[in-house]
Design a protein around this motif. Structure first.
Motif, mmCIF file in Angstrom:
data_model
loop_
_atom_site.group_PDB
_atom_site.id
_atom_site.type_symbol
_atom_site.label_atom_id
_atom_site.label_comp_id
_atom_site.label_asym_id
_atom_site.label_seq_id
_atom_site.Cartn_x
_atom_site.Cartn_y
_atom_site.Cartn_z
ATOM 1 N N THR A 90 -19.786 -58.400 4.038
ATOM 2 C CA THR A 90 -20.218 -59.749 5.051
ATOM 3 C C THR A 90 -19.682 -59.166 6.502
ATOM 4 N N GLY A 91 -21.170 -59.533 6.966
ATOM 5 C CA GLY A 91 -21.003 -58.749 8.564
ATOM 6 C C GLY A 91 -22.693 -58.388 8.913
ATOM 7 N N SER A 92 -22.295 -58.498 10.652
ATOM 8 C CA SER A 92 -23.204 -58.023 10.950
ATOM 9 C C SER A 92 -24.397 -57.246 10.353
ATOM 10 N N LYS A 143 -11.081 -52.543 7.846
ATOM 11 C CA LYS A 143 -12.367 -53.850 7.409
ATOM 12 C C LYS A 143 -11.372 -54.586 7.827
ATOM 13 N N GLY A 144 -12.502 -55.966 8.544
ATOM 14 C CA GLY A 144 -11.666 -57.691 7.930
ATOM 15 C C GLY A 144 -11.567 -57.950 9.743
ATOM 16 N N ARG A 145 -12.813 -57.216 10.562
ATOM 17 C CA ARG A 145 -13.263 -57.657 11.775
ATOM 18 C C ARG A 145 -13.570 -59.390 11.301
ATOM 19 N N GLY A 146 -14.385 -59.439 10.214
ATOM 20 C CA GLY A 146 -14.510 -61.123 9.743
ATOM 21 C C GLY A 146 -13.818 -61.822 9.253
ATOM 22 N N ALA A 147 -12.307 -61.082 8.924
ATOM 23 C CA ALA A 147 -11.279 -61.895 7.452
ATOM 24 C C ALA A 147 -11.352 -61.746 6.553
ATOM 25 N N ALA A 148 -12.469 -61.347 6.159
ATOM 26 C CA ALA A 148 -13.423 -61.198 4.606
ATOM 27 C C ALA A 148 -12.635 -60.598 3.643
ATOM 28 N N HIS A 149 -12.069 -59.188 4.305
ATOM 29 C CA HIS A 149 -11.606 -57.953 3.370
ATOM 30 C C HIS A 149 -11.090 -58.166 2.497
ATOM 31 N N GLY A 202 -20.234 -53.421 5.156
ATOM 32 C CA GLY A 202 -19.956 -52.689 6.108
ATOM 33 C C GLY A 202 -18.467 -52.245 6.443
ATOM 34 N N ASP A 221 -15.800 -50.962 9.617
ATOM 35 C CA ASP A 221 -15.171 -51.629 11.377
ATOM 36 C C ASP A 221 -15.072 -50.085 11.397
ATOM 37 N N GLU A 237 -13.468 -58.906 -0.387
ATOM 38 C CA GLU A 237 -14.305 -57.540 -0.275
ATOM 39 C C GLU A 237 -13.774 -56.717 -1.033
ATOM 40 N N LYS A 280 -18.812 -47.087 14.302
ATOM 41 C CA LYS A 280 -17.732 -46.864 14.246
ATOM 42 C C LYS A 280 -17.081 -45.685 12.926
ATOM 43 N N LYS A 339 -27.720 -50.723 12.677
ATOM 44 C CA LYS A 339 -27.174 -51.465 11.454
ATOM 45 C C LYS A 339 -28.287 -51.881 10.796
HETATM 46 C C1 5RP Z 1 -15.619 -58.805 7.728
HETATM 47 C C2 5RP Z 1 -16.099 -57.018 7.956
HETATM 48 C C3 5RP Z 1 -17.140 -56.460 7.885
HETATM 49 O O1 5RP Z 1 -18.215 -55.955 7.029
HETATM 50 C C4 5RP Z 1 -17.179 -55.310 9.123
HETATM 51 O O2 5RP Z 1 -16.117 -56.081 10.179
HETATM 52 C C5 5RP Z 1 -18.290 -54.745 9.209
HETATM 53 O O3 5RP Z 1 -19.578 -56.016 9.796
HETATM 54 P P1 5RP Z 1 -20.063 -55.121 10.981
HETATM 55 O O4 5RP Z 1 -21.263 -55.215 10.132
HETATM 56 O O5 5RP Z 1 -20.414 -56.878 11.854
HETATM 57 O O6 5RP Z 1 -19.555 -54.499 11.777
HETATM 58 O O7 5RP Z 1 -15.322 -56.127 6.724
HETATM 59 O O8 5RP Z 1 -14.234 -58.620 7.167
#
Ligand code: 5RP
Length: 237
Positions: free
Chosen positions: A33-35, A101-107, A89, A91, A110, A128, A12
């Motif tokens: 958004t995200g790690s 995308k959207g694990r962080g609910a920001a899609h 990032g 998923d 984004e 991924k 990453k």
């Molecule tokens: C947030 C996202 C992130 O970009 C996606 O989940 C990837 O996150 P990470 O880099 O932490 O795996 O779509 O809504």
């Protein structure tokens, strides 16, 4: 940290750093958004300390807070409706550069920022990259319409579940004040058609399917040793 987690962190950070190095002086940069994006922010911040002049448009409160902590000047889509580059990032990514995308609910934000950008750089690790999208598809829905929207989502053959908060009772509330419905499909045969069909449901704000950006996408697949770069020129029809 076990070996697998250590390797994933290294991948990453390699992808995030590589993306930050694509940013040029005076660019307006969409900050995903995200790690993985977090490493990009770290590196961009170092380049700003060395004299790079950029401004960023954050796609979430999380990113806005981090970017401010790291000294990245921020701006908005009101000031810059068209921007040079967005870095984010994902998923899952398939061979046609379709994303979930959207694990962080920001899609939702984004997608707005990716759409405004000339160039969309997606940073992921090898895990991924998949032959076919199959992860749950997050769908942002206004609370008023969540029940009828879920009924219509069910008609597409998925199991829709309202996302629950962690360290918060009840549903996750997005940065836009809405719910997230995670939709698990047994298979996603035609992701672009599914994205369009979900978008037509009243009350749906955005889904986490990103199928319209392949042409301007550069995918950076982080690896401990060397990053792989994939663009639309590499897509096998
Ligand atoms: C947030 C996202 C992130 O970009 C996606 O989940 C990837 O996150 P990470 O880099 O932490 O795996 O779509 O809504």
């Amino acid at each position: 940290m076990d070996e697998k987690a250590r390797a994933q962190t290294a991948s990453k950070s390699a992808a995030g750093f590589r993306a930050a190095d694509m940013v040029e002086d005076e660019m307006v940069v969409g900050l995903g958004t995200g790690s993985t994006v977090f490493y990009m922010i770290e590196r961009l911040s170092a380049r700003i300390r060395e004299g790079l002049k950029v401004s960023g448009i954050p796609t979430s409160y999380q990113t806005a807070i981090r970017a401010r902590e790291y000294g990245i000047p921020l701006t908005t889509l009101d000031d810059y409706p068209i921007i040079d580059i967005a870095i984010d990032g994902a998923d899952e990514v398939d061979p046609h550069l379709n994303l979930i995308k959207g694990r962080g609910a920001a899609h939702t934000r984004e997608k707005c920022v990716a759409s405004a950008a000339f160039r969309f750089v997606v940073v992921v690790d090898e895990q991924k990259v998949v032959p076919r999208l199959s992860a749950p598809v997050p769908v942002e829905v206004i609370p008023f319409a969540v029940r009828p929207a879920m009924s219509q989502l069910r008609e597409f053959g998925c199991l829709p579940v309202i996302r629950e908060g962690v360290k918060k009772d009840g549903p996750v509330i997005t940065d836009n004040g809405n719910f997230i419905v995670d939709c698990t499909f047994s298979e996603i045969a035609r992701p672009a058609e599914l994205e369009d069909a979900i978008a037509r449901i009243p009350g749906v704000v955005e889904s986490g399917l990103f199928c319209g950006f392949a042409e301007k996408t550069t995918l950076i697949v982080g690896n401990e040793k060397k990053c792989r770069i994939i663009t639309s020129a590499d897509i096998v029809p």
